[in-house]
Design an enzyme around this catalytic site. Structure first.
Site, mmCIF file in Angstrom:
data_model
loop_
_atom_site.group_PDB
_atom_site.id
_atom_site.type_symbol
_atom_site.label_atom_id
_atom_site.label_comp_id
_atom_site.label_asym_id
_atom_site.label_seq_id
_atom_site.Cartn_x
_atom_site.Cartn_y
_atom_site.Cartn_z
ATOM 1 N N SER A 153 69.048 31.346 21.750
ATOM 2 C CA SER A 153 69.179 32.060 23.009
ATOM 3 C C SER A 153 70.608 32.591 23.117
ATOM 4 O O SER A 153 71.050 33.343 22.254
ATOM 5 C CB SER A 153 68.792 31.155 24.174
ATOM 6 O OG SER A 153 68.596 31.901 25.338
ATOM 7 N N ASP A 171 58.188 35.684 22.723
ATOM 8 C CA ASP A 171 59.432 35.562 23.476
ATOM 9 C C ASP A 171 59.699 36.877 24.195
ATOM 10 O O ASP A 171 60.124 37.851 23.584
ATOM 11 C CB ASP A 171 60.592 35.236 22.536
ATOM 12 C CG ASP A 171 61.893 35.004 23.286
ATOM 13 O OD1 ASP A 171 61.906 35.136 24.517
ATOM 14 O OD2 ASP A 171 62.901 34.683 22.620
ATOM 15 N N HIS A 231 60.064 31.627 23.653
ATOM 16 C CA HIS A 231 61.504 31.412 23.507
ATOM 17 C C HIS A 231 61.801 30.062 22.870
ATOM 18 O O HIS A 231 62.909 29.836 22.389
ATOM 19 C CB HIS A 231 62.142 31.511 24.897
ATOM 20 C CG HIS A 231 63.617 31.776 24.888
ATOM 21 N ND1 HIS A 231 64.195 32.837 24.230
ATOM 22 C CD2 HIS A 231 64.648 31.111 25.479
ATOM 23 C CE1 HIS A 231 65.493 32.829 24.405
ATOM 24 N NE2 HIS A 231 65.803 31.782 25.159
#
Length: 718
Positions: A579, A660, A692
């Site tokens: 991320s 995602d 994600h």
């Protein structure tokens, strides 16, 4: 090889009495300890997945029993399975309440403590079920045409509330009919008039998670509970084009019945076309009979309001509130309002921590909450009169807690142990010091003891150093398994996401440093500027500065670790992140290109300006980059890793999931394109069915095997 107890080894020696005698004699001489040590193995992803995950502890009204959820990994089915368990608050009587192959979760006690309500998918869809505390078969309470979630029981037990995804203005039956008709259509296209088009990992289809209240028979009525007994459930949000709880991570903590059971308070964001760039979640009140539309209770605050909880005497509503619109990482303060229309005051105005939960003490004099706290998720008690704060459990991570009668229970994990349940009498914490660490609490469960004993783990330590502007920054270090101070070890440098996040004292199921320790690496995790749990100013400090202060902290943190731990080999270091951590990997590739032997980038942005245009929650980049790309393009470009791809040279493993929608797959493919075009050693691991995060057990195994093989190839060799 799994650890075997001495009792098991003795059992294997039968029927030879002499064998038992010899083995037990060897044990008495110390040989047994060598057998045990040799049978244990270094911690790996398989141990991580094997752990039982405890959550959602719920105390019975009399404070004598705790119902909780246990998730087990089913590798054959490639998913987790959840069941309900029960234990007494003195640590006795541990037993499994449910064992159905389908999911059982969300336990809630009836007001008299005689039964448990819960959600189960054993009927083919998620519905409300009920089980008597003293045993017997569970009985199905609802038979809705749609899946039911987020169960809440009213104070008197006359009503239950739950959520279903419906088209606004449409009943559950009509919604199901519409979905069935859509399934039969040949055309698959959808037309959108506003955002969201997709969110987290789901394409929107117009349905909303609405709150339903159902009058039930049982505690308040003599008739036995039966499926859909009593009146039909009432959608108290019928015409609202909004969700409760907040999506995608909210839960039943965002819903509360009023003390008299006549109304219900819930969290929702009803902002029309501004939904994708607004954080204006509000509290709403609705009568349980649906006789009037919901009324907004917090309209004057354009920031986030949530988590309503009524005091035991029903005179005060406590809730969490942020103060800055558009900022999802603002401090959650505890607000107290005289119910129903009285004045408000902020209880935690002078407390530099962000509360994440609210539980009242039975006498209404204190509020208990969990907040991130210098690398921990600690449990605190606040005096309702003056806001004075005391630490109840400091070390580790609290995953959930509850209070009833004279007891408090909580689930606690740390870097060496998954969450287990602990409890103590309420009067006991009052005798503890400000630096209490839960040491006087009674451990109620030990579900993972044998699994932990089977795996050798690395010792951990928290340390600090002077980071950006010589401000104190904290970090964690985990030693390799079987650590030998005479050896030099390679290093896995883990970078957390967020960026408003933390690598704390927690047993993680995706980024667990013990996996790297078990593979022969030291692990270092820096909570750089922007991290949570160190005061709001520290979190706010990287607004508009993603590539500045955090990079300085990472550079100084790595140098500090190498100086503090000379057994770490500074020439054999890999950096890994997901991320924001993946973004930082791309940033490091261009701004710190000569430091690492290899990099691992999971779901990271490459083009920070275009990332605004292909993500879904627009409030996030608008706050962190101080506006939109057309109003403030320089801020996006200043933090853009694309500016420096000409300096890339470090081998990189790129990982991305198709589902995602926070950081879409195009960002990962773009990163891999650059690496391949520039001739940099690189590899792409693509998951068509992950969002994600990597959630499926076998995908997690593949993820860890691929990552460790990449590190072993580039880092382990001298």
């Amino acid at each position: 090889m799994q650890f075997e107890s001495i009792e098991t080894l003795c059992e294997r020696a039968r029927p030879s009495v002499g064998g038992v005698f010899i083995l037990c004699l060897l044990v008495a001489c110390g040989f047994g300890r060598e057998v045990e040590a040799q049978s244990r193995h270094p911690f790996s992803v398989h141990d991580m997945l094997a752990m039982d995950r405890i959550s959602d502890p719920q105390l019975s009204p009399n404070g004598k029993h705790v119902a909780f959820v246990v998730r087990e990994t089913d590798l054959k089915a490639n998913r987790g399975r959840t069941d309900l368990w029960l234990v007494s608050t003195d640590g006795t009587g541990l037993r499994r309440l449910t064992s159905h192959p389908e999911a059982d979760s969300n336990p809630r006690w009836s007001p008299d403590g005689g039964s448990l309500w819960f959600l189960s998918s054993r009927s083919g869809s998620s519905q409300v079920w009920k089980n008597a505390f003293d045993g017997g078969e569970a009985r199905q309470v609802t038979d809705e045409p749609l899946d039911v979630g987020n169960l809440v029981v009213s104070p008197g037990g006359r009503h239950i509330a739950y959520t279903m995804e419906v088209f606004p203005g449409s009943s559950p039956a009509d919604t199901k009919k519409t979905l069935d008709e859509q399934e039969k259509r040949k055309a698959t296209g959808r037309v959108y008039d506003r955002l969201f088009v997709r969110h987290w990992d789901t394409w929107e289809d117009g349905r909303r998670s609405h709150l339903f209240v159902k009058e039930v028979v049982g505690e308040a009525h003599p008739t036995a509970v039966a499926k859909n007994a009593g009146p039909a459930a009432i959608d108290v949000m019928r015409d609202m084009d909004a969700d409760t709880p907040s999506q995608p991570f909210g839960g039943p903590e965002e819903v509360a019945f009023t003390p008299d059971g006549s109304g219900i308070v819930f969290t929702a964001k009803d902002v029309g076309r501004e939904e994708a760039w607004s954080t204006d979640f509000d509290l709403y009140y609705a009568p349980v009979d649906g006789s009037s539309p919901p009324r907004c209770l917090t309209d004057e605050n354009k920031a986030w309001d949530t988590h309503p909880v009524f005091s035991p005497d029903g005179k005060t509503l406590a809730y969490l509130a942020m103060s800055r619109p558009g900022y999802e990482s603002d401090q959650f303060r505890i607000v107290l309002q005289e119910w129903p229309r009285g004045s408000r005051r902020v209880l935690t105005e002078d407390w530099d921590r962000s509360a994440s939960s609210i539980v009242w003490s039975p006498d209404g004099t204190r509020i208990f909450t969990v907040a991130q706290n210098t690398g921990q998720d600690s449990l605190f008690a606040l005096d309702v009169k003056d806001g004075k704060t005391r630490t109840i459990v400091k070390q580790g991570t609290i995953h959930g807690f509850d209070i009833a009668s004279d007891q408090i229970v909580y689930a606690l994990s740390n870097l060496r142990s998954p969450a287990e349940l602990y409890g103590m009498p309420l009067d006991q914490w009052q005798r503890q010091t400000q630096s209490a660490d839960g040491g006087r609490a009674t451990q109620l469960t030990d579900l993972n003891a044998r699994k932990i004993a089977a795996a050798r783990m690395g010792d951990d330590e928290q340390f600090s150093f002077l980071g950006w502007n010589d401000e104190t920054v904290f970090a964690y270090m985990v030693k390799p398994v079987d650590f030998d101070p005479a050896k030099r070890y390679p290093l896995a440098f883990l970078i957390h996401g967020g960026p408003q996040g933390s690598f704390g004292n927690v047993f993680h199921y995706r980024w667990n440093p013990q996996v790297y320790a078990g593979a022969g690496y030291a692990a270092v995790m820096v909570d750089f500027h922007g991290s949570t749990g160190y005061g709001q100013a520290f979190t706010d400090s990287i607004c508009g500065d993603w590539g500045g202060k955090p990079l300085v902290d990472l550079q100084k943190g790595l140098a500090a670790a190498l100086e503090r731990y000379p057994w770490m080999d500074g020439d054999r270091v890999a950096a890994l992140g997901a991320s924001y951590g993946g973004y930082m990997i791309n940033w490091i590739a261009g701004r710190w290109p000569d430091r690492f032997r290899c990099l691992v980038n999971h779901d990271g942005n490459l083009g920070e300006r275009f990332a605004y245009f292909d993500t879904e929650e627009l409030w996030f980049p608008e706050w962190d980059h101080r506006g939109t790309p057309w109003d403030n393009p320089d801020s996006y470009e200043e933090q853009n890793p694309l500016r420096f791809v000409g300096s890339w040279k470090t081998p990189m493993l790129v990982i991305h999931g198709e589902q995602d929608f926070r950081i879409p797959i195009s960002q990962g493919l773009a990163t891999f394109n650059v690496l391949q075009r520039r001739g940099i050693p690189s590899r792409l691991l693509y998951f068509p069915d992950e969002n994600h995060w990597v959630l499926k057990p076998h995908n997690s195994i593949l993820w860890h095997e691929t990552v460790l093989a990449w590190l072993d190839h580039w880092v382990k060799k001298p």
